[in-house]
Motif scaffolding. Structure first.
Motif, PDB file in Angstrom:
ATOM      1  N   LEU A   1       0.822  -1.204   0.000  1.00 41.01           N
ATOM      2  CA  LEU A   1       0.000   0.000   0.000  1.00 41.01           C
ATOM      3  C   LEU A   1       0.861   1.261   0.000  1.00 41.01           C
ATOM      4  O   LEU A   1       0.543   2.236  -0.687  1.00 41.01           O
ATOM      5  CB  LEU A   1      -0.946   0.007   1.202  1.00 41.01           C
ATOM      6  N   VAL A   2       1.949   1.233   0.757  1.00 44.65           N
ATOM      7  CA  VAL A   2       2.853   2.396   0.761  1.00 44.65           C
ATOM      8  C   VAL A   2       3.410   2.632  -0.640  1.00 44.65           C
ATOM      9  O   VAL A   2       3.425   3.769  -1.135  1.00 44.65           O
ATOM     10  CB  VAL A   2       3.998   2.194   1.775  1.00 44.65           C
ATOM     11  N   ARG A   3       3.845   1.586  -1.296  1.00 46.37           N
ATOM     12  CA  ARG A   3       4.379   1.717  -2.658  1.00 46.37           C
ATOM     13  C   ARG A   3       3.319   2.271  -3.601  1.00 46.37           C
ATOM     14  O   ARG A   3       3.612   3.162  -4.429  1.00 46.37           O
ATOM     15  CB  ARG A   3       4.875   0.363  -3.159  1.00 46.37           C
ATOM     16  N   ALA A   4       2.093   1.760  -3.479  1.00 43.99           N
ATOM     17  CA  ALA A   4       1.008   2.239  -4.342  1.00 43.99           C
ATOM     18  C   ALA A   4       0.717   3.716  -4.082  1.00 43.99           C
ATOM     19  O   ALA A   4       0.438   4.474  -5.025  1.00 43.99           O
ATOM     20  CB  ALA A   4      -0.246   1.410  -4.110  1.00 43.99           C
ATOM     21  N   CYS A   5       0.784   4.128  -2.835  1.00 39.97           N
ATOM     22  CA  CYS A   5       0.551   5.542  -2.504  1.00 39.97           C
ATOM     23  C   CYS A   5       1.645   6.430  -3.092  1.00 39.97           C
ATOM     24  O   CYS A   5       1.366   7.500  -3.649  1.00 39.97           O
ATOM     25  CB  CYS A   5       0.478   5.721  -0.990  1.00 39.97           C
ATOM     26  N   VAL A   6       2.878   5.972  -2.956  1.00 36.03           N
ATOM     27  CA  VAL A   6       3.996   6.743  -3.519  1.00 36.03           C
ATOM     28  C   VAL A   6       3.841   6.892  -5.026  1.00 36.03           C
ATOM     29  O   VAL A   6       4.051   7.974  -5.599  1.00 36.03           O
ATOM     30  CB  VAL A   6       5.340   6.060  -3.163  1.00 36.03           C
TER      31      VAL A   6
END
Length: 222
Positions: free
Chosen positions: A94-99
């Motif tokens: 999820l962090v990667r997708a947000c970035v």
């Protein structure tokens, strides 16, 4: 729109920060690894924010939907059962997708089990490598052979029923005299840290079967 990663206590509930409580109360949604476990924490602190299940078995399926919720203007907090999200727990996807989608991500400082285990191990902590859980079967031997040459302090997470097997492998691949520190039940009533050679620590836990969450720190190769 913003994603907060909020560390939660690894044992003692008093270890949660005032800021963490504030964020959990103010966000629109809390992503919890296990809503039953997190429900007890939220109830203790009288937090009524809506929760949604987010764990290793569904994170791939729901990541796009969560990104859409964030893009719509929602603020979301992510917590794991204990410690900091994404450290040997769900969170990275999820962090990667947000970035990738230019969504703000903020990680609050707080509880992480390996930090107190490393600091109180008595082993060098100026340089270290965090390995998390070793592979259960495939790739385990390859990983241990590689780590046998590592000169920095090595940190592992382990479950109690696999500790003896892992300590036995340390004796085999790293040598019986390699210094080891095993911390379990950190911040809890029966917190314990056992230090010694790999052989000595293996002998100790052979006679006293371990319980609780475990962090192992291993000295690097001399």
């Amino acid at each position: 729109m913003k994603l907060y990663l909020v560390p939660t206590p690894i044992g003692n509930l008093k270890d949660i920060t005032l800021r963490a409580l504030e964020v959990l109360k103010d966000v629109d949604l809390i992503l919890a690894e296990d809503t039953r476990t997190s429900g007890k924490l939220l109830k203790y602190f009288e937090i009524t924010t809506q929760m949604q299940s987010h764990h290793m078995h569904n994170e791939h399926k729901i990541v796009n939907g969560l990104v859409d919720k964030l893009k719509s203007g929602l603020t979301i907090a992510m917590i794991s059962d204990a410690g900091t999200p994404a450290i040997s727990d769900p969170g990275f996807l999820l962090v990667r997708a947000c970035v990738e989608n230019n969504i703000d991500v903020e990680c609050l400082p707080g509880a992480t089990a390996f930090v107190p285990a490393l600091v109180n191990s008595g082993l060098p902590n100026d340089k270290f490598v965090f390995e998390g859980f070793l592979p259960v079967k495939k790739g385990r031997q390859t990983r241990l052979l590689l780590l046998a040459e590592e000169t920095r302090t090595i940190i592992f997470y382990e479950s109690p029923h696999k500790l003896l097997k892992t300590l036995g492998h340390f004796c085999e691949y790293f040598g019986e005299d390699r210094r080891v520190s095993v911390s379990r039940e950190l911040t809890k009533l029966y917190e314990e840290t056992i230090r010694g050679s790999a052989k000595e620590v293996l002998q100790y836990y052979t006679e006293k079967p371990p319980k609780g969450e475990i962090v192992i720190c291993v000295a690097g190769k001399s």
